[in-house]
Design a protein around this motif. Sequence first.
Motif, PDB file in Angstrom:
ATOM      1  N   VAL A 220       2.830   3.806  -3.642  1.00  0.00           N
ATOM      2  CA  VAL A 220       2.015   4.720  -2.893  1.00  0.00           C
ATOM      3  C   VAL A 220       0.483   3.894  -2.607  1.00  0.00           C
ATOM      4  O   VAL A 220       0.097   3.778  -1.559  1.00  0.00           O
ATOM      5  CB  VAL A 220       1.798   6.010  -3.366  1.00  0.00           C
ATOM      6  N   ALA A 221      -0.051   3.520  -3.809  1.00  0.00           N
ATOM      7  CA  ALA A 221      -1.383   2.635  -3.529  1.00  0.00           C
ATOM      8  C   ALA A 221      -1.134   1.440  -2.692  1.00  0.00           C
ATOM      9  O   ALA A 221      -1.978   1.240  -2.074  1.00  0.00           O
ATOM     10  CB  ALA A 221      -1.923   2.347  -4.974  1.00  0.00           C
ATOM     11  N   ALA A 222      -0.116   0.442  -2.998  1.00  0.00           N
ATOM     12  CA  ALA A 222       0.131  -0.851  -2.227  1.00  0.00           C
ATOM     13  C   ALA A 222       0.521  -0.115  -0.703  1.00  0.00           C
ATOM     14  O   ALA A 222      -0.234  -0.944   0.261  1.00  0.00           O
ATOM     15  CB  ALA A 222       1.462  -1.452  -2.702  1.00  0.00           C
ATOM     16  N   GLN A 223       1.030   0.775  -0.388  1.00  0.00           N
ATOM     17  CA  GLN A 223       1.146   1.123   0.956  1.00  0.00           C
ATOM     18  C   GLN A 223      -0.164   1.627   1.591  1.00  0.00           C
ATOM     19  O   GLN A 223      -0.451   1.357   2.890  1.00  0.00           O
ATOM     20  CB  GLN A 223       2.344   2.302   1.255  1.00  0.00           C
ATOM     21  N   LEU A 224      -0.859   2.344   0.874  1.00  0.00           N
ATOM     22  CA  LEU A 224      -2.121   2.844   1.379  1.00  0.00           C
ATOM     23  C   LEU A 224      -2.992   1.597   1.880  1.00  0.00           C
ATOM     24  O   LEU A 224      -3.728   1.736   2.824  1.00  0.00           O
ATOM     25  CB  LEU A 224      -2.905   3.738   0.585  1.00  0.00           C
ATOM     26  N   THR A 225      -3.221   0.764   0.860  1.00  0.00           N
ATOM     27  CA  THR A 225      -3.952  -0.500   1.018  1.00  0.00           C
ATOM     28  C   THR A 225      -3.424  -1.332   2.267  1.00  0.00           C
ATOM     29  O   THR A 225      -4.263  -1.663   2.933  1.00  0.00           O
ATOM     30  CB  THR A 225      -3.742  -1.204  -0.193  1.00  0.00           C
ATOM     31  N   ALA A 226      -2.145  -1.343   2.497  1.00  0.00           N
ATOM     32  CA  ALA A 226      -1.659  -1.931   3.723  1.00  0.00           C
ATOM     33  C   ALA A 226      -1.917  -1.225   4.903  1.00  0.00           C
ATOM     34  O   ALA A 226      -2.400  -1.714   5.914  1.00  0.00           O
ATOM     35  CB  ALA A 226      -0.072  -1.926   3.511  1.00  0.00           C
ATOM     36  N   GLN A 227      -1.797   0.235   4.768  1.00  0.00           N
ATOM     37  CA  GLN A 227      -2.437   0.932   6.040  1.00  0.00           C
ATOM     38  C   GLN A 227      -3.946   0.466   6.215  1.00  0.00           C
ATOM     39  O   GLN A 227      -4.306   0.612   7.365  1.00  0.00           O
ATOM     40  CB  GLN A 227      -2.395   2.316   5.640  1.00  0.00           C
ATOM     41  N   ALA A 228      -4.728   0.559   5.374  1.00  0.00           N
ATOM     42  CA  ALA A 228      -6.064   0.026   5.648  1.00  0.00           C
ATOM     43  C   ALA A 228      -6.129  -1.094   6.506  1.00  0.00           C
ATOM     44  O   ALA A 228      -6.959  -1.110   7.699  1.00  0.00           O
ATOM     45  CB  ALA A 228      -6.848  -0.132   4.255  1.00  0.00           C
ATOM     46  N   GLN A 229      -5.372  -2.214   6.336  1.00  0.00           N
ATOM     47  CA  GLN A 229      -5.180  -3.257   7.202  1.00  0.00           C
ATOM     48  C   GLN A 229      -4.749  -3.063   8.749  1.00  0.00           C
ATOM     49  O   GLN A 229      -5.332  -3.377   9.744  1.00  0.00           O
ATOM     50  CB  GLN A 229      -4.634  -4.421   6.414  1.00  0.00           C
ATOM     51  N   ILE A 230      -3.821  -2.055   8.411  1.00  0.00           N
ATOM     52  CA  ILE A 230      -2.949  -1.659   9.681  1.00  0.00           C
ATOM     53  C   ILE A 230      -4.114  -0.879  10.768  1.00  0.00           C
ATOM     54  O   ILE A 230      -4.262  -1.214  11.734  1.00  0.00           O
ATOM     55  CB  ILE A 230      -1.932  -0.720   9.510  1.00  0.00           C
ATOM     56  N   GLN A 231      -4.843   0.178  10.223  1.00  0.00           N
ATOM     57  CA  GLN A 231      -5.641   0.849  11.005  1.00  0.00           C
ATOM     58  C   GLN A 231      -6.711  -0.140  11.245  1.00  0.00           C
ATOM     59  O   GLN A 231      -7.291   0.048  12.695  1.00  0.00           O
ATOM     60  CB  GLN A 231      -6.260   1.963  10.060  1.00  0.00           C
ATOM     61  N   TYR A 232      -7.496  -1.101  10.593  1.00  0.00           N
ATOM     62  CA  TYR A 232      -8.486  -1.957  11.035  1.00  0.00           C
ATOM     63  C   TYR A 232      -7.795  -2.926  12.210  1.00  0.00           C
ATOM     64  O   TYR A 232      -8.459  -3.061  13.252  1.00  0.00           O
ATOM     65  CB  TYR A 232      -8.604  -3.075  10.095  1.00  0.00           C
ATOM     66  N   GLN A 233      -6.552  -3.214  12.083  1.00  0.00           N
ATOM     67  CA  GLN A 233      -5.843  -4.038  13.264  1.00  0.00           C
ATOM     68  C   GLN A 233      -5.875  -3.376  14.540  1.00  0.00           C
ATOM     69  O   GLN A 233      -5.995  -3.770  15.584  1.00  0.00           O
ATOM     70  CB  GLN A 233      -4.443  -4.658  12.821  1.00  0.00           C
ATOM     71  N   LEU A 234      -5.307  -1.927  14.360  1.00  0.00           N
ATOM     72  CA  LEU A 234      -5.102  -1.400  15.689  1.00  0.00           C
ATOM     73  C   LEU A 234      -6.888  -0.795  16.362  1.00  0.00           C
ATOM     74  O   LEU A 234      -6.958  -0.827  17.579  1.00  0.00           O
ATOM     75  CB  LEU A 234      -4.491  -0.055  15.127  1.00  0.00           C
ATOM     76  N   SER A 235      -7.799  -0.509  15.288  1.00  0.00           N
ATOM     77  CA  SER A 235      -8.940  -0.551  15.994  1.00  0.00           C
ATOM     78  C   SER A 235      -9.587  -1.901  16.427  1.00  0.00           C
ATOM     79  O   SER A 235     -10.316  -1.710  17.827  1.00  0.00           O
ATOM     80  CB  SER A 235      -9.957  -0.025  15.019  1.00  0.00           C
TER      81      SER A 235
END
Length: 344
Positions: A220-235
Amino acid sequence: MDEVPDRETAQEWAEEHDIGRRDVLKGILPVIGGVWVFRNQLPTSSNAGSRLSDAEDSATALAERLTVTDNRDPLAMSGLTPMVEKTIETIDEVLHDGTVTKGVWIAEKRRQVADALSILPGVASPPAESRPKTRVARLEAALTYYQSLNEVLQYAASTQRELATIESPALDHGIRPEQTPPSIFDTDEMDTRAEETRKTGERLVDDVSTDSLLPDTEQVAAQLTAQAQIQYQLSTAVQAYLDTGELIQTGARWHEREKLDKAKDQFHAAKEQIPEAVHESDPGFAISHDGPTLHEYRTLFTMRGEGLDQLITACSSEVDANKQATLFNAGLSHLIDARGVIEQ
């Protein structure tokens, strides 16, 4: 009576009165002060087990949901947060339920009595703590983890909603938000929160056997860390769309006025604004339900870059006028096709 004899006291009393295993099975218990108590006189609290099961079922269902959810996906957060909050509420209510508190107290008293009697022949020693107390400890650990996780999910969900709100006006009408999209999402903050949740889960798993009450906390923690990058890339993609679009329009106006060098500078600047991170990103996620995925943004920027290459070449003084017109029209056509990628 709250007092329960310790093992030494019970042993001395049993030896003095020649109490054996058969007497214990009949239900006679010695307590401090020479008072006789029968085992079947100890109170019970059957509702405590049912209430603990309610909380355990809620935690287990959430753990299963988190396990099958791709927590890299920003759009998954809005569905998770209500379930996490409900589980936190359920566990907290159960742990503060008087029925549960009483049930744990009774179970511990019974365990203490059994421990005192374990000095007698044929009487086994009980566990270090009663089953209800162990269940409460597991639920307390689950509550701590889910409270920590909830902070991360709430932050991710709130930034997703804010980015989703500004994405459509930006793509459809070129409207710039008051705050630049990348500044809305703080990658470091989400990384820090995800890491804190990971450490919390790791510590709790080491201290208490949580079994099915928690998901794979590392995953779960690894996926949420990956989401941080994904949200940043989308923004970043939204911001780059606005920046490159304005530079292209400015370059096109300079071209109409036959200011080819200035037009070329604008087209070069537009190409430099295309984010490399989007080209290397995971393709399957979007920031809004109707918005482009990272794959579509990647396709858009790839095509926009190719169109800009043609516009830059069309502005070269080394190319004759007819060729310039052909290349410029081809470049504009490519940019129009690129726009179509996110309008599908």
